[in-house]
Design a protein around this motif. Sequence first.
Motif, PDB file in Angstrom:
ATOM      1  N   LEU A 163       0.621  -1.222   0.140  1.00 18.15           N
ATOM      2  CA  LEU A 163       0.032  -0.120  -0.145  1.00 18.15           C
ATOM      3  C   LEU A 163       0.875   1.348  -0.024  1.00 18.15           C
ATOM      4  N   GLU A 164       0.434   2.485  -0.378  1.00 18.04           N
ATOM      5  CA  GLU A 164       1.196   3.664  -0.340  1.00 18.04           C
ATOM      6  C   GLU A 164       0.321   4.746   0.031  1.00 18.04           C
ATOM      7  N   GLY A 165       0.983   5.452   1.058  1.00 21.65           N
ATOM      8  CA  GLY A 165       0.241   6.661   1.882  1.00 21.65           C
ATOM      9  C   GLY A 165       0.888   7.915   0.844  1.00 21.65           C
ATOM     10  N   THR A 166      -0.068   8.800   0.828  1.00 16.67           N
ATOM     11  CA  THR A 166       0.254  10.125   0.141  1.00 16.67           C
ATOM     12  C   THR A 166       0.016  11.351   0.947  1.00 16.67           C
ATOM     13  N   ALA A 167       0.588  12.365   1.077  1.00 16.19           N
ATOM     14  CA  ALA A 167       0.115  13.627   1.559  1.00 16.19           C
ATOM     15  C   ALA A 167       0.770  14.641   0.820  1.00 16.19           C
ATOM     16  N   THR A 168      -0.008  15.700   0.596  1.00 15.46           N
ATOM     17  CA  THR A 168       0.331  16.914  -0.404  1.00 15.46           C
ATOM     18  C   THR A 168       0.005  18.174   0.460  1.00 15.46           C
ATOM     19  N   ASP A 169       0.952  19.307   0.345  1.00 18.45           N
ATOM     20  CA  ASP A 169       1.098  20.459   0.952  1.00 18.45           C
ATOM     21  C   ASP A 169       1.826  21.396   0.500  1.00 18.45           C
ATOM     22  N   SER A 170       1.646  22.556   0.569  1.00 18.79           N
ATOM     23  CA  SER A 170       2.489  23.798  -0.052  1.00 18.79           C
ATOM     24  C   SER A 170       3.890  23.782   0.905  1.00 18.79           C
ATOM     25  N   ASP A 171       3.559  23.478   2.086  1.00 17.71           N
ATOM     26  CA  ASP A 171       4.950  23.301   2.701  1.00 17.71           C
ATOM     27  C   ASP A 171       5.269  22.226   2.817  1.00 17.71           C
ATOM     28  N   PRO A 172       6.649  21.684   2.688  1.00 15.84           N
ATOM     29  CA  PRO A 172       7.075  20.301   2.557  1.00 15.84           C
ATOM     30  C   PRO A 172       7.075  19.702   3.879  1.00 15.84           C
ATOM     31  N   ALA A 173       7.195  20.444   4.935  1.00 19.42           N
ATOM     32  CA  ALA A 173       7.387  19.900   6.275  1.00 19.42           C
ATOM     33  C   ALA A 173       6.127  19.587   6.571  1.00 19.42           C
ATOM     34  N   LYS A 174       5.015  20.153   6.380  1.00 27.43           N
ATOM     35  CA  LYS A 174       3.744  19.726   6.757  1.00 27.43           C
ATOM     36  C   LYS A 174       3.098  18.641   5.811  1.00 27.43           C
ATOM     37  N   ALA A 175       3.531  18.416   4.668  1.00 27.52           N
ATOM     38  CA  ALA A 175       3.469  17.137   3.911  1.00 27.52           C
ATOM     39  C   ALA A 175       4.046  16.097   4.628  1.00 27.52           C
ATOM     40  N   GLN A 176       5.054  16.000   4.987  1.00 23.53           N
ATOM     41  CA  GLN A 176       5.812  15.162   5.591  1.00 23.53           C
ATOM     42  C   GLN A 176       5.231  14.701   7.025  1.00 23.53           C
ATOM     43  N   ALA A 177       4.750  15.777   7.827  1.00 26.38           N
ATOM     44  CA  ALA A 177       4.003  15.591   9.171  1.00 26.38           C
ATOM     45  C   ALA A 177       2.697  14.847   8.823  1.00 26.38           C
ATOM     46  N   ASN A 178       2.070  15.274   7.813  1.00 31.82           N
ATOM     47  CA  ASN A 178       0.711  14.604   7.591  1.00 31.82           C
ATOM     48  C   ASN A 178       0.896  13.072   7.249  1.00 31.82           C
ATOM     49  N   LEU A 179       1.985  12.871   6.302  1.00 28.61           N
ATOM     50  CA  LEU A 179       2.298  11.537   5.836  1.00 28.61           C
ATOM     51  C   LEU A 179       2.717  10.719   7.076  1.00 28.61           C
ATOM     52  N   ASN A 180       3.381  11.153   8.134  1.00 29.21           N
ATOM     53  CA  ASN A 180       3.862  10.599   9.101  1.00 29.21           C
ATOM     54  C   ASN A 180       2.651   9.981  10.214  1.00 29.21           C
ATOM     55  N   ALA A 181       2.048  10.993  10.187  1.00 31.26           N
ATOM     56  CA  ALA A 181       0.784  10.594  11.158  1.00 31.26           C
ATOM     57  C   ALA A 181      -0.146   9.624  10.293  1.00 31.26           C
ATOM     58  N   MET A 182      -0.635   9.738   9.160  1.00 34.77           N
ATOM     59  CA  MET A 182      -1.134   8.496   8.403  1.00 34.77           C
ATOM     60  C   MET A 182      -0.512   7.149   8.412  1.00 34.77           C
ATOM     61  N   MET A 183       0.759   7.094   8.288  1.00 33.15           N
ATOM     62  CA  MET A 183       1.443   5.988   8.296  1.00 33.15           C
ATOM     63  C   MET A 183       1.392   5.233   9.741  1.00 33.15           C
ATOM     64  N   ALA A 184       1.795   5.904  10.807  1.00 28.58           N
ATOM     65  CA  ALA A 184       1.715   5.465  12.309  1.00 28.58           C
ATOM     66  C   ALA A 184       0.358   4.944  12.468  1.00 28.58           C
ATOM     67  N   LYS A 185      -0.553   5.630  12.111  1.00 31.53           N
ATOM     68  CA  LYS A 185      -1.956   5.213  12.225  1.00 31.53           C
ATOM     69  C   LYS A 185      -2.072   3.688  11.665  1.00 31.53           C
TER      70      LYS A 185
END
Length: 277
Positions: A85-107
């Motif tokens: 499977l693959e999780g994806t997060a997109t944001d204008s701020d690269p740090a926020k994109a990674q933070a959103n992805l990290n939360a998604m993958m941890a869950k």
Amino acid sequence: IAITMRSWPRHDKHRLRSTSGRVAQHRIICDHWCMIAKSALCAAALLLATAFGRAQAAPGPRATTLSLSVSGSAAHAPDAMTATLEGTATDSDPAKAQANLNAMMAKALASARKTGSVTATTGSYSVQQITEHQNGGKQTAWRATQALNLRLAAAPDSSQAKAFLAMIGTLQTQGVLLQNLAGALSPEAAQKTETAAIRNAVHRLHIRAGALAAALGDRVGPIRRVSLDVATPVRPVFRMMAVAAPAPVAAPGDVTERASLQATIDLLPSSPAPKRH
């Protein structure tokens, strides 16, 4: 022969001359036989050398070199399942994109590890800049992605498999989307199937070598060289059916192991060549 000279009576001088003559004659005879013996030895050596040369030059049994490539296979019903499977997060701020992805993958990891007989590991992680066209203009954003690898140590028709597929459906509702679902083999089943594939390849090698030797009027000789290559197992990808629920429906198939052999074999005459006398 040594002779000491001394005074001799007349009749002894005659005897001396007679003895000296016999010694000289004996030497002549010895020299003659020595020459004969040397000549005989030379002739014998020449004959042996000639015979050895003929033996070396005499051709041995004909041997034809045969090169063969064969493959064997064996199939086994899958007793495990894998999913990517693959999780994806997109944001204008690269740090926020990674933070959103990290939360998604941890869950997603926590949810997967609650399912029995499931091993969950994360895969590749990437962050890249993308350009989106909106309202006639360009907008730059950052997209972070990460893979989630799941393995179920149970057969596709088991009760654990049903829970596994339901968990995948849940993860998809959370934005972690299924990329691949396939049948797999446990280490024990994989080893058993690989051994069966190798035996099948060896069996086909013997059959093909025997058929070629018989067609040529030869017999199979010694095997000079063998190399083995075991290919990556052919895993069936489950058929994805369009259903209302997000959980995939799996139709399992056999996992096939393949082994390839390359061999160099001597083909010998069907009957030994007659010996030269």
